[in-house]
Motif scaffolding. Structure first.
Motif, PDB file in Angstrom:
ATOM      1  N   UNK A  82       0.841  -1.201   0.000  1.00  0.00           N
ATOM      2  CA  UNK A  82       0.000   0.000   0.000  1.00  0.00           C
ATOM      3  C   UNK A  82       0.876   1.251   0.000  1.00  0.00           C
ATOM      4  N   UNK A  83       0.574   2.184  -0.898  1.00  0.00           N
ATOM      5  CA  UNK A  83       1.232   3.490  -0.900  1.00  0.00           C
ATOM      6  C   UNK A  83       0.366   4.392  -0.025  1.00  0.00           C
ATOM      7  N   UNK A  84       0.893   4.752   1.146  1.00  0.00           N
ATOM      8  CA  UNK A  84       0.093   5.445   2.157  1.00  0.00           C
ATOM      9  C   UNK A  84       0.504   6.910   2.308  1.00  0.00           C
ATOM     10  N   UNK A  85      -0.493   7.784   2.201  1.00  0.00           N
ATOM     11  CA  UNK A  85      -0.253   9.221   2.406  1.00  0.00           C
ATOM     12  C   UNK A  85      -1.016   9.691   3.626  1.00  0.00           C
ATOM     13  N   UNK A  86      -0.410  10.593   4.388  1.00  0.00           N
ATOM     14  CA  UNK A  86      -1.156  11.286   5.443  1.00  0.00           C
ATOM     15  C   UNK A  86      -0.699  12.743   5.467  1.00  0.00           C
ATOM     16  N   UNK A  87      -1.342  13.547   6.330  1.00  0.00           N
ATOM     17  CA  UNK A  87      -1.122  14.995   6.276  1.00  0.00           C
ATOM     18  C   UNK A  87      -1.096  15.593   7.681  1.00  0.00           C
ATOM     19  N   UNK A  88      -0.518  16.794   7.775  1.00  0.00           N
ATOM     20  CA  UNK A  88      -0.497  17.510   9.059  1.00  0.00           C
ATOM     21  C   UNK A  88      -0.716  19.000   8.808  1.00  0.00           C
ATOM     22  N   UNK A  89      -0.935  19.737   9.871  1.00  0.00           N
ATOM     23  CA  UNK A  89      -0.980  21.217   9.920  1.00  0.00           C
ATOM     24  C   UNK A  89      -2.356  21.769  10.272  1.00  0.00           C
ATOM     25  N   UNK A  90      -3.422  20.980  10.090  1.00  0.00           N
ATOM     26  CA  UNK A  90      -4.745  21.424  10.555  1.00  0.00           C
ATOM     27  C   UNK A  90      -4.887  21.027  12.014  1.00  0.00           C
ATOM     28  N   UNK A  91      -5.115  22.008  12.866  1.00  0.00           N
ATOM     29  CA  UNK A  91      -5.186  21.734  14.309  1.00  0.00           C
ATOM     30  C   UNK A  91      -6.571  22.107  14.843  1.00  0.00           C
ATOM     31  N   UNK A  92      -6.973  21.406  15.879  1.00  0.00           N
ATOM     32  CA  UNK A  92      -8.244  21.721  16.540  1.00  0.00           C
ATOM     33  C   UNK A  92      -8.101  21.400  18.031  1.00  0.00           C
ATOM     34  N   UNK A  93      -8.647  22.263  18.888  1.00  0.00           N
ATOM     35  CA  UNK A  93      -8.554  21.965  20.325  1.00  0.00           C
ATOM     36  C   UNK A  93      -9.871  21.373  20.838  1.00  0.00           C
ATOM     37  N   UNK A  94      -9.905  21.082  22.134  1.00  0.00           N
ATOM     38  CA  UNK A  94     -11.070  20.403  22.729  1.00  0.00           C
ATOM     39  C   UNK A  94     -12.349  21.222  22.570  1.00  0.00           C
ATOM     40  N   UNK A  95     -12.214  22.558  22.491  1.00  0.00           N
ATOM     41  CA  UNK A  95     -13.410  23.404  22.372  1.00  0.00           C
ATOM     42  C   UNK A  95     -13.886  23.525  20.917  1.00  0.00           C
ATOM     43  N   UNK A  96     -13.103  22.930  19.983  1.00  0.00           N
ATOM     44  CA  UNK A  96     -13.500  22.985  18.567  1.00  0.00           C
ATOM     45  C   UNK A  96     -12.854  24.119  17.796  1.00  0.00           C
ATOM     46  N   UNK A  97     -11.996  24.895  18.493  1.00  0.00           N
ATOM     47  CA  UNK A  97     -11.302  26.012  17.813  1.00  0.00           C
ATOM     48  C   UNK A  97     -10.278  25.431  16.822  1.00  0.00           C
ATOM     49  N   UNK A  98     -10.247  25.990  15.610  1.00  0.00           N
ATOM     50  CA  UNK A  98      -9.350  25.471  14.571  1.00  0.00           C
ATOM     51  C   UNK A  98      -8.277  26.486  14.190  1.00  0.00           C
ATOM     52  N   UNK A  99      -7.107  25.985  13.850  1.00  0.00           N
ATOM     53  CA  UNK A  99      -6.039  26.849  13.327  1.00  0.00           C
ATOM     54  C   UNK A  99      -5.083  25.988  12.503  1.00  0.00           C
ATOM     55  N   UNK A 100      -4.160  26.663  11.818  1.00  0.00           N
ATOM     56  CA  UNK A 100      -3.185  25.959  10.971  1.00  0.00           C
ATOM     57  C   UNK A 100      -1.784  26.212  11.521  1.00  0.00           C
ATOM     58  N   UNK A 101      -0.982  25.157  11.590  1.00  0.00           N
ATOM     59  CA  UNK A 101       0.410  25.277  12.051  1.00  0.00           C
ATOM     60  C   UNK A 101       1.307  24.456  11.122  1.00  0.00           C
ATOM     61  N   UNK A 102       1.998  25.154  10.223  1.00  0.00           N
ATOM     62  CA  UNK A 102       2.913  24.445   9.314  1.00  0.00           C
ATOM     63  C   UNK A 102       4.378  24.717   9.694  1.00  0.00           C
ATOM     64  N   UNK A 103       4.599  25.033  10.973  1.00  0.00           N
ATOM     65  CA  UNK A 103       5.965  25.308  11.444  1.00  0.00           C
ATOM     66  C   UNK A 103       6.798  24.022  11.442  1.00  0.00           C
ATOM     67  N   UNK A 104       8.142  24.148  11.314  1.00  0.00           N
ATOM     68  CA  UNK A 104       8.984  22.946  11.319  1.00  0.00           C
ATOM     69  C   UNK A 104       8.854  22.137  12.614  1.00  0.00           C
ATOM     70  N   UNK A 105       8.709  22.836  13.750  1.00  0.00           N
ATOM     71  CA  UNK A 105       8.594  22.141  15.039  1.00  0.00           C
ATOM     72  C   UNK A 105       7.340  21.260  15.052  1.00  0.00           C
ATOM     73  N   UNK A 106       6.237  21.835  14.551  1.00  0.00           N
ATOM     74  CA  UNK A 106       4.992  21.077  14.576  1.00  0.00           C
ATOM     75  C   UNK A 106       5.012  19.951  13.541  1.00  0.00           C
ATOM     76  N   UNK A 107       5.692  20.174  12.430  1.00  0.00           N
ATOM     77  CA  UNK A 107       5.790  19.129  11.388  1.00  0.00           C
ATOM     78  C   UNK A 107       6.376  17.854  11.987  1.00  0.00           C
ATOM     79  N   UNK A 108       7.450  18.001  12.738  1.00  0.00           N
ATOM     80  CA  UNK A 108       8.120  16.834  13.337  1.00  0.00           C
ATOM     81  C   UNK A 108       7.219  16.176  14.379  1.00  0.00           C
TER      82      UNK A 108
END
Length: 345
Positions: A82-108
């Motif tokens: 299987x060739x498997x892809x996944x993604x990161x950078x869309x964030x959401x907290x417990x209250x449902x608030x959403x934001x984007x974080x494409x920083x190198x620290x968060x990528x890792x």
């Protein structure tokens, strides 16, 4: 396994992947209540048996990565195919608030968390799902390049980036795929103003088309917003509003009529048409998702459909003549599409 489906190269330097992928989002999120693990496993089993071996997930699709992790654990040895892809950078907290974080620290951090959830040492393709407005793309790419050298990811992808951001990214490390919404309802990447398809062709980057069947509407089965379950994302999308829905069905009905000439469904015609829009440098790889075995088989049959030039032109004429009503995302999400990132200082 049955007859293998046609494959294409993932851009200039990428692996061979199934020309039609499978998007796992709907198994876990955004389209109403998820089915049981047993039912969802049946879909993944069928994908595998049919030779549909390019699977697309993301850390924001609720339990999608956990589900895939359970499937791989229950099916030892199958992960290798299987060739498997996944993604990161869309964030959401417990209250449902959403934001984007494409920083190198968060990528890792996100990559390590995804590998843990999947129970795997690496993924084949890792996308930046959305870009924030703070991080220069060069910084994100440097970190992804490091993850690649460490063997945690094999290929790098961007999603909903601008043409200029893609150029800048490729100067750090080649981007193998750009994922973007692309369907007869969403031709934005072809426009001169956005220029993303042109840039992908120039740089040898595959185009992975999400929502290729217009979030199900082009399949012709959904005839009104009342057909959606409670909590379905589409109830918030302008394109599916009470006012816009009937207007958008006109294109669906036109494509259905054209499909009948081929003894095909409108979904099959749409997928075959999208695949025909790519070239060797930048193939177009649709990744429709479904939770229905019959629909899955229907979609997979499209991978082997070849359109004549006349058919392709006829579909193109119908698509370009159609007036699409309503944006693809609510206003709050629209700012993250085709995003530029700040310059590197």
């Amino acid at each position: 396994m049955s007859t293998a489906l046609p494959t294409v190269q993932l851009g200039k330097y990428g692996a061979q992947v199934t020309h039609l992928g499978y998007g796992t989002m709907g198994l876990s999120a955004f389209y109403g209540k998820p089915k049981s693990d047993e039912e969802r496993f049946k879909i993944l089993d069928r994908c595998y048996e049919a030779g549909e071996l390019h699977w697309d997930s993301a850390d924001m699709y609720q339990d999608s990565e956990d589900l895939l992790g359970k499937w791989f654990k229950a099916n030892p040895g199958k992960r290798d195919n299987v060739f498997l892809a996944t993604k990161f950078a869309n964030c959401v907290d417990a209250s449902g608030k959403r934001w984007v974080d494409s920083s190198p620290e968060y990528a890792r951090k996100a990559c390590e968390k995804s590998l843990q959830r999947l129970g795997l040492p690496f993924v084949d393709l890792y996308y930046v799902h959305r870009l924030d407005d703070k991080t220069p793309i060069e910084k994100t790419m440097e970190e992804l390049k490091r993850l690649k050298h460490e063997g945690k990811i094999k290929h790098i992808g961007l999603s909903e980036c601008s043409s200029e951001t893609l150029r800048r990214a490729c100067k750090v490390e080649h981007v193998d795929a750009v994922q973007v919404e692309y369907s007869p309802f969403s031709l934005d990447i072809e426009s001169e103003q956005i220029g993303l398809m042109k840039t992908c062709r120039e740089l040898g980057v595959a185009i992975v088309a999400y929502s290729p069947i217009g979030r199900g509407m082009l399949g012709g089965q959904i005839r009104s917003p009342k057909d959606f379950e409670k909590g379905d994302f589409r109830t918030f999308a302008p394109r599916f509003s009470e006012e816009n829905f009937p207007k958008n069905l006109q294109l669906v009905d036109t494509l259905t009529e054209l499909a009948k000439k081929r003894n095909a469904t409108s979904s099959q015609l749409t997928l075959a048409w999208l695949m025909a829009q790519g070239n060797e440098q930048a193939p177009v790889i649709p990744i429709p998702g479904t939770t229905n075995l019959q629909r899955l088989d229907e979609n997979l049959a499209a991978a082997k459909m070849k359109l004549t030039n006349e058919e392709e032109q006829e579909i193109r004429a119908a698509v370009e003549a159609a007036e699409v009503h309503g944006q693809r995302y609510p206003e709050a999400f629209a700012g993250a599409l085709f995003r530029d990132t700040p310059p590197l200082k």
